[in-house]
Structure formats: C-alpha cells, structure tokens
Design an enzyme around this catalytic site. Structure first.
Site, short mmCIF file in Angstrom:
data_model
loop_
_atom_site.label_atom_id
_atom_site.label_comp_id
_atom_site.label_asym_id
_atom_site.label_seq_id
_atom_site.Cartn_x
_atom_site.Cartn_y
_atom_site.Cartn_z
N ARG A 290 -5.43 3.81 0.50
CA ARG A 290 -6.71 4.25 -0.03
C ARG A 290 -7.61 2.93 -0.29
O ARG A 290 -6.85 1.63 -0.10
CB ARG A 290 -6.33 4.82 -1.52
CG ARG A 290 -5.54 5.91 -1.58
CD ARG A 290 -6.34 7.27 -1.15
NE ARG A 290 -7.71 7.13 -1.90
CZ ARG A 290 -7.72 8.12 -2.93
NH1 ARG A 290 -6.76 8.86 -3.17
NH2 ARG A 290 -8.92 8.26 -3.39
N LEU B 263 -9.48 -0.15 -2.00
CA LEU B 263 -9.51 -0.76 -3.40
C LEU B 263 -10.89 -0.69 -3.94
O LEU B 263 -11.62 -0.74 -3.14
CB LEU B 263 -8.90 -2.22 -3.40
CG LEU B 263 -7.53 -2.17 -2.91
CD1 LEU B 263 -6.99 -3.75 -2.79
CD2 LEU B 263 -6.60 -1.66 -4.01
N GLU C 164 5.94 -5.88 12.56
CA GLU C 164 5.43 -6.05 11.15
C GLU C 164 6.41 -6.44 10.14
O GLU C 164 6.17 -7.30 9.59
CB GLU C 164 4.91 -4.62 11.04
CG GLU C 164 3.87 -4.15 11.55
CD GLU C 164 3.22 -2.85 11.21
OE1 GLU C 164 3.17 -2.63 9.67
OE2 GLU C 164 2.91 -1.71 11.83
N HIS D 130 -2.10 -4.46 9.38
CA HIS D 130 -2.68 -3.43 10.29
C HIS D 130 -1.97 -3.36 11.67
O HIS D 130 -1.65 -4.37 12.11
CB HIS D 130 -4.25 -3.53 10.32
CG HIS D 130 -4.78 -2.55 11.10
ND1 HIS D 130 -5.16 -1.57 10.55
CD2 HIS D 130 -5.03 -2.53 12.58
CE1 HIS D 130 -5.74 -0.68 11.54
NE2 HIS D 130 -5.74 -1.02 12.60
#
Ligand code: GRF
Length: 192
Positions: free
Chosen positions: A79, A81, A167, A97
């Site tokens: 979501r 911020l 990641e 990302h």
C-alpha cells in the site's frame, strides 16, 4: 512493514540471528492486514507485530513513535504510505523492488506483473533494487542493485524466484550498511 508472505522479512530476521545485521534490530513488524505469512514469521521469532490498516496513518505514526522506530523498512508492503509518514521518515525509509529501477517500476508494477514486463520487454537481465522511498512510487534514490540474467524460455515464476534469491541477500546487507551510516549521522547530531 509487510503485506504478504514475508520472505524478505525472514531474510532480515535470519541476518539478525546470524549476526549479519549488527547495526540495526527489528523491533516491530507492521502489517496492513491480518492473517498474512509475514505475521507468522514475526510470531515465530517472537518479534512484536501490529496490524494497522493503510488508511490509519495516525495509528501508524503513533505505533512508530511509541516504539521509537528509527528506520522504516518496506518489505513487500503493498500500500502507498501517507504523506506524513514519508515526510517524517524521509532519508530513513527503504523499500526493495524486484526489478532494476528505473525500469519496470511504478503503478501496477508488483508481483509477477514486474517479471512479465521484463520478459515482454526482451531484457537480457533483471534484478532487484533497494531504494529510498519518496512520494512517488518506486522512485526514491537508489542505494543498491543486484543483477540476475534472464534465461532463454524463462517463465515469470522462474525469473521471480531468481530475483527473490538476490533480494534476500541484498536487502539485509544494505540495511546494515544504511543503519551504520544512520547511527553515525545521529551521533554527529543530524536527524536527531
Ligand atoms: C518482493 O519481491 C519485493 O521485492 C516486493 O514484494 C515482494 C515481497 O515478497 N516489494 P516477500 O513478502 O518478502 O516474500
């Protein structure tokens, strides 16, 4: 802050347990919804967690303040911020990302869509990016990237798995380095 399975959270907590995260400590996990895997990972490691809906920015800021949170890390937080949160944590708010920004980021670029876009664009490599968060999606200053090859016949799922592995290596290392720099800045009296 998490919204999903929390494999990056798991990698950060693994790094913490193995002493590879020596300049930061995860004290609070915030999810925007209940029942997600990331909350289970926090519970297994006895890390405090809270569920705070994305709309409740006041509640989020209160929880961050109460826990004296210095660095805010997004790890699969899906979501946007609120502006006050971005403002308060500017320069100490990171995201990861699953692509090589500025390519394949921005609105709609999440999950397998990112990897499909990479394959459709005919890229020969992909990877992941750790960046600072600002008001624009996937836009803040890039801190580090890790690269992986795109292989002939790759499916989005295969590429996603290859990127995710990187990641898990990259994010904890960048967080540790960033936390060290942050600590030095605080000691010098900046940002306190
Ligand atoms: C990762 O691919 C991350 O790059 C993106 O969301 C995904 C989260 O996965 N921002 P997980 O919940 O950490 O497994």
């Amino acid at each position: 802050m998490v919204s999903g399975g929390g494999s990056n959270l798991g990698a950060i907590l693994d790094a913490q347990e193995c002493g590879r995260l020596s300049h930061a400590r995860v004290v609070l996990v915030i999810a925007n919804k209940p029942g997600i895997g990331a909350l289970g990972r926090a519970a297994e490691r006895h890390i405090e967690s809270r569920v705070i809906p994305a709309e409740d920015e006041a509640g989020l800021l209160q929880a961050l303040g109460d826990n004296r949170i210095e660095l805010l890390l997004l790890a699969g937080y899906m979501r946007r911020l609120g502006g006050k949160t971005v403002e308060r944590y500017r320069g100490r708010l990171l995201n990861i990302h699953p692509a090589l920004l500025p390519r394949h980021g921005g609105p709609g670029m999440f999950g397998l869509r990112v990897h499909r876009a990479v394959l459709e664009a005919g890229e020969s490599e992909s990877g992941c990016t750790v960046h600072e968060v600002d008001e624009e999606l996937d836009h803040g200053r890039v801190l580090a990237q890790a690269r992986v090859p795109v292989l002939p016949g790759d499916a989005p799922e295969a590429l996603a798995a290859r990127v995710l592995k990187e990641e898990h290596r990259l994010y904890p290392a960048v967080i540790d380095e960033f936390a060290l720099r942050w600590r030095q800045r605080v000691q010098e009296g900046v940002g306190s």
